[in-house]
Write a protein that holds these residues in place. Structure first.
Motif, PDB file in Angstrom:
ATOM      1  N   PRO C   2       0.926  -1.019  -0.166  1.00 19.15           N
ATOM      2  CA  PRO C   2      -0.418  -0.219   0.065  1.00 19.15           C
ATOM      3  C   PRO C   2       0.776   1.346   0.166  1.00 19.15           C
ATOM      4  O   PRO C   2       1.947   1.371   0.589  1.00 19.15           O
ATOM      5  CB  PRO C   2      -0.743  -0.133   0.835  1.00 19.15           C
ATOM      6  CG  PRO C   2       0.200  -1.463   2.320  1.00 19.15           C
ATOM      7  CD  PRO C   2       0.853  -2.053   1.249  1.00 19.15           C
ATOM      8  N   PHE C  27      -0.271  -1.523   9.596  1.00 24.98           N
ATOM      9  CA  PHE C  27       0.051  -2.392   8.035  1.00 24.98           C
ATOM     10  C   PHE C  27       0.017  -4.187   7.979  1.00 24.98           C
ATOM     11  O   PHE C  27      -0.794  -4.989   7.609  1.00 24.98           O
ATOM     12  CB  PHE C  27       0.208  -2.345   6.753  1.00 24.98           C
ATOM     13  CG  PHE C  27      -0.702  -1.107   6.193  1.00 24.98           C
ATOM     14  CD1 PHE C  27      -1.947  -1.314   5.451  1.00 24.98           C
ATOM     15  CD2 PHE C  27      -0.037   0.894   6.871  1.00 24.98           C
ATOM     16  CE1 PHE C  27      -2.321  -0.183   4.661  1.00 24.98           C
ATOM     17  CE2 PHE C  27      -0.812   1.622   5.595  1.00 24.98           C
ATOM     18  CZ  PHE C  27      -2.109   1.696   4.969  1.00 24.98           C
ATOM     19  N   GLU C  29       0.692  -5.284  10.817  1.00 28.33           N
ATOM     20  CA  GLU C  29      -0.535  -6.245  11.585  1.00 28.33           C
ATOM     21  C   GLU C  29      -1.793  -7.014  11.661  1.00 28.33           C
ATOM     22  O   GLU C  29      -2.540  -7.952  11.577  1.00 28.33           O
ATOM     23  CB  GLU C  29      -0.398  -5.528  13.131  1.00 28.33           C
ATOM     24  CG  GLU C  29       0.924  -5.516  13.672  1.00 28.33           C
ATOM     25  CD  GLU C  29       0.477  -4.847  15.433  1.00 28.33           C
ATOM     26  OE1 GLU C  29      -0.343  -3.692  15.047  1.00 28.33           O
ATOM     27  OE2 GLU C  29       1.806  -4.652  14.720  1.00 28.33           O
ATOM     28  N   VAL C  30      -2.113  -5.847  10.942  1.00 27.10           N
ATOM     29  CA  VAL C  30      -3.979  -6.027  10.248  1.00 27.10           C
ATOM     30  C   VAL C  30      -3.872  -6.711   8.459  1.00 27.10           C
ATOM     31  O   VAL C  30      -5.308  -7.905   8.985  1.00 27.10           O
ATOM     32  CB  VAL C  30      -4.930  -4.930  10.450  1.00 27.10           C
ATOM     33  CG1 VAL C  30      -6.051  -4.685   9.846  1.00 27.10           C
ATOM     34  CG2 VAL C  30      -4.911  -3.893  11.491  1.00 27.10           C
ATOM     35  N   TYR C  31      -2.827  -6.864   8.159  1.00 28.40           N
ATOM     36  CA  TYR C  31      -2.990  -6.606   6.341  1.00 28.40           C
ATOM     37  C   TYR C  31      -2.157  -8.497   6.688  1.00 28.40           C
ATOM     38  O   TYR C  31      -2.276  -8.386   5.216  1.00 28.40           O
ATOM     39  CB  TYR C  31      -2.833  -5.806   5.615  1.00 28.40           C
ATOM     40  CG  TYR C  31      -3.947  -4.636   5.713  1.00 28.40           C
ATOM     41  CD1 TYR C  31      -4.833  -4.773   6.113  1.00 28.40           C
ATOM     42  CD2 TYR C  31      -3.957  -3.966   4.341  1.00 28.40           C
ATOM     43  CE1 TYR C  31      -6.161  -3.697   5.940  1.00 28.40           C
ATOM     44  CE2 TYR C  31      -4.925  -2.996   4.151  1.00 28.40           C
ATOM     45  CZ  TYR C  31      -5.850  -2.736   4.243  1.00 28.40           C
ATOM     46  OH  TYR C  31      -6.893  -1.313   4.510  1.00 28.40           O
TER      47      TYR C  31
END
Lengths: 63, 63, 63, 63, 63, 63
Positions: C2, C27, C29-31
Motif C-alpha cells: 500500500p 498494515f 498487523e492488520v493486513y
C-alpha cells in the motif's frame, strides 16, 4: 491546469453537472482562466471506503 | 485535516475498519489531533490497474 | 503497495518518523503486509493553501 | 518511489500493459531508477465523473 | 486527460523534461492520444517526507 | 468530505480566498452540504514541475 479533484460520496449526474459548471465559472471569474483549461474529476467514495474519527462511514448512524 | 488516502488492493471491511481505527489513534497519540479531524480514504486498486517493475499486477505469478 | 499519502499541516521530523512507524506497523498487523511494501508520503500544506467551511486556514482565529 | 498515478478514460489491459512498460523504461533510462522501484497506478474515470470547460464528458458530442 | 502525477525525489529540470517527453510519446503511440491532451505533474518529495518499511528516507543509509 | 484538491500555478492568497469561498458555496447550494464539511486544498505547481504536450511549462513561450 487547473485540475480539480473532488473526493465525495456518490451523487447523481445532474448534481455533478451543476457543480462542475459553477466551479469552472469560479476559476474563470476569479483567476481569469480559460474555461477549457479547467478539468474537474469526481472521485466517488463508498461508505465502506471512508472513515472519520476512526469510524467507518458505513458504521455511522447519521451522516 | 489530516486527510489520509490509502492506495491498496481490495480488502474486506473488517480489515479496513481495524486499520482506520489504528491510524486514527496514531494521529491522536503522536500529533495530539482531535479524532474527528482525521479522515481516512481507501482507494482500492484492481490488479489490472497497477504495475510494478513494468509488469501488471494481473501478470505477476506471486505477489 | 500500500501507498499512504497524508495531507497535513507541517510537523517536525520526529513526529513524522513516529507516525510512519505506527502506520506501517498497523498494515503489518492488520493486513499481514510486508513492512518494505508500505510507503508513506507526507504532503504538508501551509495555512494559505487550505480552507475549511470557505475560510482559509490563515484567516482562522483558532485551529 | 517513483509512484506514477494516471487519471484516464477506461482502456483495455493490453494498452495499459504496454503503457506501463514504456513508462517504467523511461524512468530506468532517464533517471537510472531500478525497474522494481517504479509503480504505476491507473485511475480510470467514467465520462459521468469528469468535466472540461464546465461540460461533463458524457455531454460532449465528440471527445 | 490523461493526467499523470509523479511522486518522486527531486530531479533537475533536464531529466524531468526528457521524462515528460517520453511519457507523452508513450500515450500518443499506445493510446493514440493527442499530445496536447497529456499533462504531466511532478510532485517532488524530500527525504523527510517519505518513509518505506517504517523508516524515513532521511534515516536510510543507502537508497 | 467533500475534499477538493486543486492543482494550479501559484496564485496570491486573495484569489485563493475568493475561490475557496465560491467553491464551498457551490457545494452548499448544489449538494446541500454543511459548509464546515467542505475542505479545499491548493497544490501549487511551478512551471518546472508541469508539462503539457510533452513540453515543460518553463519552456512554453506563452501560457
Amino acid at each position: 491546469m487547473p485540475i480539480v479533484t473532488i473526493q465525495q460520496f456518490p451523487r447523481d449526474v445532474e448534481q455533478k453537472r451543476e457543480l462542475a459548471k459553477r466551479i469552472t465559472a469560479a476559476f474563470v471569474e476569479v483567476y481569469e482562466a480559460k474555461p477549457e483549461s479547467v478539468q474537474v474529476f469526481f472521485s466517488e467514495v463508498e461508505s465502506e471506503d471512508w472513515a472519520k474519527g476512526g469510524v467507518m462511514g458505513c458504521d455511522l448512524t447519521s451522516n
